[in-house]
Design a protein around this motif. Sequence first.
Motif, short mmCIF file in Angstrom:
data_model
loop_
_atom_site.label_atom_id
_atom_site.label_comp_id
_atom_site.label_asym_id
_atom_site.label_seq_id
_atom_site.Cartn_x
_atom_site.Cartn_y
_atom_site.Cartn_z
N GLU A 180 16.64 -53.63 2.42
CA GLU A 180 17.70 -52.71 2.84
C GLU A 180 17.49 -52.26 4.28
OE1 GLU A 180 21.27 -51.10 2.17
OE2 GLU A 180 20.15 -52.23 0.66
N GLU A 182 15.60 -60.23 -3.04
CA GLU A 182 16.24 -59.01 -2.54
C GLU A 182 17.07 -59.32 -1.29
OE1 GLU A 182 16.38 -56.15 -3.96
OE2 GLU A 182 14.95 -56.51 -5.57
N ARG A 221 21.60 -59.46 -0.39
CA ARG A 221 22.21 -58.69 0.69
C ARG A 221 22.75 -59.55 1.82
NH1 ARG A 221 18.27 -56.02 -1.80
NH2 ARG A 221 18.37 -53.74 -2.05
N PRO A 224 12.95 -53.99 -2.32
CA PRO A 224 14.31 -53.49 -2.09
C PRO A 224 14.41 -52.62 -0.84
CG PRO A 224 13.72 -53.27 -4.40
CD PRO A 224 12.46 -53.65 -3.67
N GLY A 283 23.21 -58.36 6.32
CA GLY A 283 24.33 -58.11 5.43
C GLY A 283 25.08 -59.40 5.13
#
Length: 289
Positions: free
Chosen positions: A40, A63, A67, A36, A45
């Motif tokens: 991130e 993960e 996103r 994660p 995105g």
Amino acid sequence: MDLSDAAAVRQLLSRHGFRFSRSLGQNFIADPSVCPRMAESCGAGPESGALEIGPGVGVLTKELAARAGKVVAVELDRALAPILAETLASCRNVRLVWGDAMKLDLKSLLRSEFGGGDIFVCSNLPYYITSPVVMRFLEEKLPVRALTVMVQKEAAERLCAQPGTRACGAVSIAVRYYAEPEILFGVPRTSFYPRPNVDSAVIRLTVRGAPPVEVPDEKMFFTVVKAAFGQRRKTAVNSVAACLSLPKERVAAALKQTGARPDVRAERITMQQFARLSALLRPERGTLQ
């Protein structure tokens, strides 16, 4: 299924009769906090794409899928096909591509899969292909915004080393020419299954819009950099002269014009000085035979 649980992963692999390939450097992440954080940090995105090399059992892939707008995962080991089909069954925005990341036409792949959108690389790279993969993306100027990759700790320190430090090498200069590198966080060996013999680190290389120095000839610039680090125990003058078959006096004179000390070693030379030195030693100036 918790893919960051080593016991669950062992059961998954056993059920599919999977055997680890030592030659492929397969060590799967077994720490719930790592993927994660990587996903991130990578920057992808909903409006951008993520490229992963070596998805393993798909723990980081999932993960990224949560996103990014689209994820393309390149995997060499087809023995992982039934495993990934199971673990990524719910990820509708993931496409698996089977092949060798060092041999695939990555420029065409990125164009066909992502069009002109922003692309971010995020991978737990096998140690044996760390530098080749990273440098391929940078040297070929592939259309990616940044590379966030987990690599061996020693490799992370070398790739991100500042000029002027002992860890700096030819690859450090090359990375900083193309990107802005930073070490994000460390990952202990206990975070993997099977457990490797070394610790790792996650680094991010943000691709530059333009190099930090001007060089009239990139090929010559990197030739000089590699020559300077070619014989690290020697001074830069001796190493460059020996590796490029140049008169020592000419190299010394050129180095003096950069402002560097005559006895300087390669790791103490700034990128600006390397740029100036390579310009002074260009073939058309009559100093390189």
